[in-house]
Design a protein around this motif. Structure first.
Motif, short mmCIF file in Angstrom:
data_model
loop_
_atom_site.label_atom_id
_atom_site.label_comp_id
_atom_site.label_asym_id
_atom_site.label_seq_id
_atom_site.Cartn_x
_atom_site.Cartn_y
_atom_site.Cartn_z
N ALA A 106 4.35 -3.92 2.77
CA ALA A 106 5.27 -2.92 2.22
C ALA A 106 4.53 -1.60 2.01
O ALA A 106 3.51 -1.56 1.31
N CYS A 107 5.03 -0.54 2.62
CA CYS A 107 4.50 0.82 2.41
C CYS A 107 5.54 1.60 1.62
O CYS A 107 6.70 1.72 2.04
N TRP A 108 5.12 2.13 0.48
CA TRP A 108 6.02 2.97 -0.32
C TRP A 108 5.52 4.41 -0.21
O TRP A 108 4.45 4.75 -0.70
N ALA A 154 9.86 -3.12 -8.26
CA ALA A 154 9.23 -4.33 -7.74
C ALA A 154 10.29 -5.33 -7.29
O ALA A 154 10.16 -5.97 -6.24
N GLU A 155 11.36 -5.45 -8.06
CA GLU A 155 12.45 -6.35 -7.68
C GLU A 155 13.09 -5.90 -6.37
O GLU A 155 13.44 -6.73 -5.51
N ALA A 156 13.21 -4.59 -6.18
CA ALA A 156 13.82 -4.08 -4.95
C ALA A 156 12.95 -4.41 -3.74
O ALA A 156 13.48 -4.74 -2.66
N ILE A 157 11.65 -4.31 -3.88
CA ILE A 157 10.76 -4.65 -2.77
C ILE A 157 10.87 -6.13 -2.43
O ILE A 157 10.98 -6.53 -1.26
N GLN A 184 0.85 -1.19 0.00
CA GLN A 184 0.00 0.00 0.00
C GLN A 184 0.88 1.23 0.00
O GLN A 184 1.88 1.30 0.74
N LEU A 185 0.55 2.20 -0.79
CA LEU A 185 1.31 3.45 -0.87
C LEU A 185 0.79 4.43 0.16
O LEU A 185 -0.44 4.60 0.32
N ASP A 186 1.70 5.06 0.89
CA ASP A 186 1.39 6.16 1.82
C ASP A 186 0.58 5.75 3.04
O ASP A 186 0.03 6.62 3.72
N ASP A 226 7.05 -5.51 8.63
CA ASP A 226 6.74 -4.23 8.00
C ASP A 226 7.96 -3.67 7.28
O ASP A 226 9.07 -3.61 7.85
N PHE A 227 7.75 -3.25 6.04
CA PHE A 227 8.81 -2.70 5.20
C PHE A 227 8.35 -1.33 4.72
O PHE A 227 7.28 -1.19 4.11
N VAL A 228 9.16 -0.31 4.99
CA VAL A 228 8.81 1.05 4.60
C VAL A 228 9.87 1.55 3.63
O VAL A 228 11.08 1.47 3.91
#
Length: 704
Positions: A403-405, A692-695, A384-386, A426-428
């Motif tokens: 993952a939050c971008w 996407a690969e980085a996430i 989810q973004l933000d 959790d990944f930010v």
């Protein structure tokens, strides 16, 4: 049962006379409350007697509603009734055709809209006309009538009173879902009010309204008499018609999890026990279903070991990668499209993907919809973004990687409650370095840098040069003028003037605290502590700065006599820019062609120049000129992603802007060299697939 009555029934005394000018003599109230249906028709007929033969019975069917009975009375010859008249027959047949056309149009709209009834298919194919139901006009509104078995006339509904109409308007202005319950005037007038007077909501968001019309014959008569096509076909009005409306309402609200449930306070007229009961039952079933979905999904996630998670993220091949569920909203100007692009990138890497998003403008994403998606899709990764996991209030399993971008500086990202709930799953990721530093200072355990990128499947594809997009200077952005502050007159206007003359502060709160104090001294007002943070952070550092930064370069370009065009919402409402405003442009092929067609594209952003529009423009083969940002040369800034001067250009002042615009418009070869170099760099390094690969790599690294 018949309506005709005895042979003498048509010898009705109207106002004590059998002839004369009837309009002032019809005892309407008395007839409506005490008379038979046939008496009403006779009174209306008698009031229109000779010598105006062609119009004698016209108002009997126009005002009395029942064409069949009006024609029957017009043919009677006993007791002084009118003789048959061909003009009368022609007028009657024309009115029948108009009614039939109106009914067909309404039914067609009902077929396109959200109309639910157990008899829907039947009355769509062969609507039945109930001769017991009629209507008359009274006081500018419609009174709906039905003859009972006793032959007396029952008033079903009168036009809403002024108090009722005001109450309905107040409800219509609120943002909550609304239910209109009634048998006639209530649902027609309140539904139209609800449709016409939607409250101002965020972007395209709409408030749904539910209309309950239990009286099917009356509903069908209304379809003959009134043009209701706008109501019946409205995407945000939901109709439940006929005897089975309660069951239909429960079924629709249970099955359509995205449709917001109204509460019992939002029913017109209130109270309505039947509506409250149906809504309460639908809410109970929704919660129970969501609870069962959670009971099915969560134990499976709880049983997964670290080895199971590593295995899920080690799979490869088409459709065999980790399953990714995206959560986003249609009520965003950028994020929904970034999610679309990122989802396509994950899919290209072999990941099954699903996106949880509101399907229409009047729907939302409540927790039962989240629970159902988790149960049905069983994702291995949530994106989810933000937004952070904690904002979902415990609706998401804690063991599923989230993952939050971060793409924007939003208040929810700095809520201590949500920050403290972050765990090992959790990944930010932060789109620019400044927001990454601020998040770490706010207590985030870890924030990884992940710059913006372009969907090269879309923006890297061949673009067309289109004449409607051709111009010297183009700008793609929405604009919203800052709202004046009534308690601090002149603040917004003076701030814009100072920023225009002296330069913006790039969201620096210290800069804008000093600016606020300066203007307060000039204008002679004081600012209490409770207002300072809002005025500094929201009004000055965000609204005013963004407005100045987006409008000033356009003024410079227009002053140079260049062909300038702007795309986005809001520009047409600014008088000076209305002549060059071209409205919104759709992300995707249209925006790609626009990037390719204009000679120079402007970019201005207060937070960072590492922005999706920069990379999309370059991928499409556009030339981009960005307002230089203080962070461009810092780690994670623009210069780390692109070679400034060779792959992208920036300007620092009006003089710098004018010099570079003139130079690149004249030197086509130099401009094309920058375009080609920037495009090559983006297609090689700054793609959504790379992000996407980085996430995925970040999740795998922590699982290892």
């Amino acid at each position: 049962m018949t309506f005709g009555g005895s042979a003498g029934a048509n010898k009705v005394s109207v106002g004590g006379k059998s002839q004369g000018n009837p309009k002032s003599q019809i005892p309407t109230e008395s007839l409506l409350s005490n008379g038979k249906f046939s008496d009403v028709l006779v009174a209306l007929y008698a009031s229109q007697q000779a010598p105006q033969a062609a119009s004698l019975i016209r108002d009997a069917w126009r005002e009395g509603g029942n064409l069949e009975k009006a024609w029957e009375w017009s043919q009677r010859t006993d007791g002084g009734a009118l003789r048959p008249d061909e003009r009368l027959r022609a007028a009657w047949e024309a009115e029948r055709r108009r009614e039939a056309d109106r009914l067909r149009a309404n039914l067609a709209a009902a077929g396109r809209g959200n109309v639910y009834s157990p008899d829907l298919e039947k009355w769509l194919e062969d609507p039945v006309y109930d001769a017991r139901t009629a209507w008359v006009r009274e006081g500018g509104g419609i009174v709906w009538l039905r003859e009972e078995e006793t032959g007396r006339l029952k008033v079903l509904s009168r036009p809403p009173s002024a108090d009722r109409a005001a109450f309905t308007r107040d409800l219509a202005r609120s943002g909550n879902p609304l239910v209109v319950f009634g048998r006639g005037g209530e649902w027609i007038d309140a539904a139209r009010t609800a449709l016409a007077e939607h409250p101002a909501m965020f972007l395209t968001m709409r408030r749904p309204a539910t209309v309950v019309a239990p009286d099917l014959p009356l509903f069908l008569l209304a379809l003959r008499v009134l043009d209701l096509t706008d109501l019946l076909g409205a995407p945000d009005l939901f109709w439940f018609v006929g005897d089975g409306w309660e069951e239909a309402m429960r079924r629709v609200f249970v099955q359509d999890l995205f449709l917001p449930l109204p509460d019992s306070r939002m029913i017109v007229p209130a109270p309505s026990r039947e509506v409250a009961r149906a809504l309460s039952e639908a809410a109970r079933i929704r919660e129970a279903d969501a609870g069962r979905a959670r009971e099915r999904a969560w134990p499976e996630y709880a049983r997964r070991t670290r080895a199971d998670w590593r295995k899920a993220f080690s799979r490869s091949g088409p459709g065999e990668g980790p399953r990714v569920l995206f959560i986003t909203s249609r009520f965003t100007t950028v994020l929904q499209y970034v999610v679309r692009d990122l989802s396509e990138a994950f899919a290209s890497l072999g990941c099954p993907v699903e996106t949880l998003i509101e399907p229409t403008d009047c729907r939302r994403v409540p927790w039962p919809a989240v629970a159902a998606a988790l149960d049905e899709f069983r994702p291995d990764l949530l994106v989810q973004l933000d937004h952070l996991r904690g904002e979902h209030g415990g609706a998401l399993p804690p063991s599923v990687p989230f993952a939050c971008w971060i793409q924007d500086r939003l208040p929810n990202l700095f809520n201590p409650k949500f920050i403290s709930q972050q765990g090992a799953g959790d990944f930010v990721f932060a789109m620019w370095e400044g927001i990454r530093r601020d998040c770490l200072a706010a207590g985030y355990p870890e924030v990884l840098r992940l710059g913006a990128a372009a969907n090269t499947f879309v923006y890297g594809a061949p673009a067309r040069v289109r004449s409607e997009y051709a111009c010297d200077v183009a700008f793609v952005s929405n604009i919203t003028p800052p709202t004046p502050e009534p308690r601090y007159p002149g603040l917004v206007e003076r701030a814009a003037e100072i920023l225009t003359l002296e330069g913006i502060g790039y969201r620096d709160t210290v800069f804008y605290q000093k600016l606020l104090d300066r203007i307060a001294r000039e204008k002679g007002f004081s600012v209490p502590d409770g207002d300072r943070a809002r005025l500094v952070e929201r009004v000055l550092a965000f609204d005013v700065e963004r407005f100045v930064q987006r409008t000033e370069p356009l003024r410079w370009a227009r002053a140079m006599g260049l062909d300038v065009k702007v795309w986005g919402s809001g520009w047409d409402r600014l008088g000076e820019f209305a002549p060059v405003a071209r409205g919104p442009v759709r992300p995707g092929e249209d925006l790609r062609d626009l990037y390719r067609s204009a000679r120079i594209h402007l970019h201005a952003n207060s937070d960072t120049n590492v922005h999706p529009r920069v990379f999309e423009c370059l991928a499409a083969g556009g030339f981009l000129l960005a307002w230089r940002h203080p962070t461009d040369g810092e780690p994670g800034g623009l210069a780390e992603h692109l070679a400034v001067g060779r792959e992208v250009e920036t300007f620092a002042s009006r003089a710098d802007f004018e010099e570079k615009v003139r130079g690149f418009l004249v030197d086509e070869g130099r401009r094309n060299a920058v375009v080609q170099a920037g495009r090559r760099r983006v297609l090689a390094e700054h793609t959504m697939v790379r992000r996407a690969e980085a996430i995925l790599d970040a999740v795998r690294a922590r699982l290892a």
